[in-house]
Scaffold this motif. Structure first.
Motif: not given
Length: 347
Positions: A106-107, A111-114, A311-313
């Motif tokens: 999920l993390s 992260t990448v999708a967001t 970035k922005n985990k």
């Protein structure tokens, strides 16, 4: 639901599971063999694009456990802080060893999708090229490619990035600086070699090698004319392009790839009739830098984005919140009702 994630079968031999989860499973098998629990996953940021649910369903399916109740959002759904995105109900000992893996899936994927979603929106509909392959270990390319696609970016540069996507691999690489170096810094010869070797590819020339983008951009346009699809600028933020060195700057706004440089290049290309040549920019682009370029109406056609996609985990946490249907959770956590998560048939 079909299998598409090709999960490592060692998962089910506890190869990736943290030791404390394995030990918890053994203890519960001994002392609480019939206990039913509900585990709930959440994260702490607003407007997060959820991704990884489909992979988790495959993980549960491949585990062989058939009597779990799974509820969750869909990949691509937007979630806010503290909102449940996934709940699993069943014997904890049946899925305890998967808890950390579910957190991680999920993390990473969310992260990448967001980031992909935000970068894509910042680009105002312009094409965004995912160049993150060089920013992380190769083993993340499959899940990152899938998450990038969920977030709205499907222009990828490696075959592995398409493995989990129901799309034909349409690779979008250009040329590296190494190719120009191999031709002794001759951008024309390097571009010609590329054109002759890959005649069916869009011809894209990398023009910052000599830190003289306007001169070299015009040079390749004059040489290849209508066959030149685009030029790419990748100037280091430590440098000011030769075409701008007579200008006065205040806060490094002329360093690296910047709006002034792109506008100057576009103007000079158009003056000579090369309006068809697109401009690709890369080097340090993220959501904020793209917004800055767009606010200044910078004539960019394609953005290349790398590190910004990881970035922005976004970190996820799983908690037991119900034991045998009764509230039981650590202080500060509780079972949260949600009319957004839906029952998922994972088998």
């Amino acid at each position: 639901m079909s299998t598409k994630f090709n999960l490592d079968k060692r998962i089910f031999d506890d190869y990736y599971g943290a030791d404390y989860f394995k030990k918890t499973k053994e203890i519960l098998d001994k002392y609480k063999p019939n206990q039913q629990v509900t585990m709930q996953w959440f994260q702490r940021k607003n407007n997060t694009v959820i991704c990884g649910i489909e992979m988790i369903c495959e993980l549960l399916r491949d585990s062989g456990v058939k009597n779990l109740i799974v509820e969750g959002l869909n990949d691509g759904d937007i979630a806010n802080e503290n909102e449940p995105v996934l709940k699993i109900t069943g014997k904890y000992s049946d899925f305890a060893y998967l808890e950390g893996l579910i957190d991680g899936i999920l993390s990473r994927a969310s992260t990448v999708a967001t980031n992909a979603f935000r970068v894509k929106n910042a680009a105002n509909g312009k094409l965004v090229l995912n160049m993150n392959d060089r920013m992380d270990i190769y083993s993340t390319q499959q899940i990152d490619g899938y998450a990038s696609y969920v977030g709205g970016i499907s222009s990828l540069v490696t075959a592995a990035s398409f493995e989990y996507i129901d799309l034909e691999a349409n690779l979008n690489g250009t040329m590296p600086h190494a190719l120009i170096a191999s031709f002794d810094g001759d951008i024309i010869e390097a571009t010609r070699a590329y054109k002759e070797t890959f005649p069916n590819n869009n011809l894209v020339s990398l023009i910052d090698y000599n830190n003289d983008c306007v001169t070299d951009g015009l040079k390749v346009a004059r040489e290849f004319k209508e066959s030149l699809y685009a030029v790419r600028l990748d100037t280091s933020k430590a440098l000011v392009d030769k075409s701008l060195q007579d200008l006065r700057e205040e806060k490094d706004e002329l360093h690296g790839v910047n709006p002034t440089l792109v506008k100057k290049l576009r103007e000079e290309l158009d003056k000579e009739g090369y309006n068809h040549v697109k401009i690709i920019v890369s080097s340090g682009f993220d959501e904020e830098k793209i917004k800055y370029f767009e606010q200044l109406n910078t004539p960019v056609d394609i953005y290349g984005v790398g590190e910004a996609l990881t970035k922005n985990k976004v970190s996820f946490t799983g908690d037991l919140v119900l034991i045998d249907g009764k509230n039981q959770a650590k202080v500060g956590r509780q079972n949260i009702s949600s009319n957004r998560i839906k029952s998922i048939k994972y088998i």
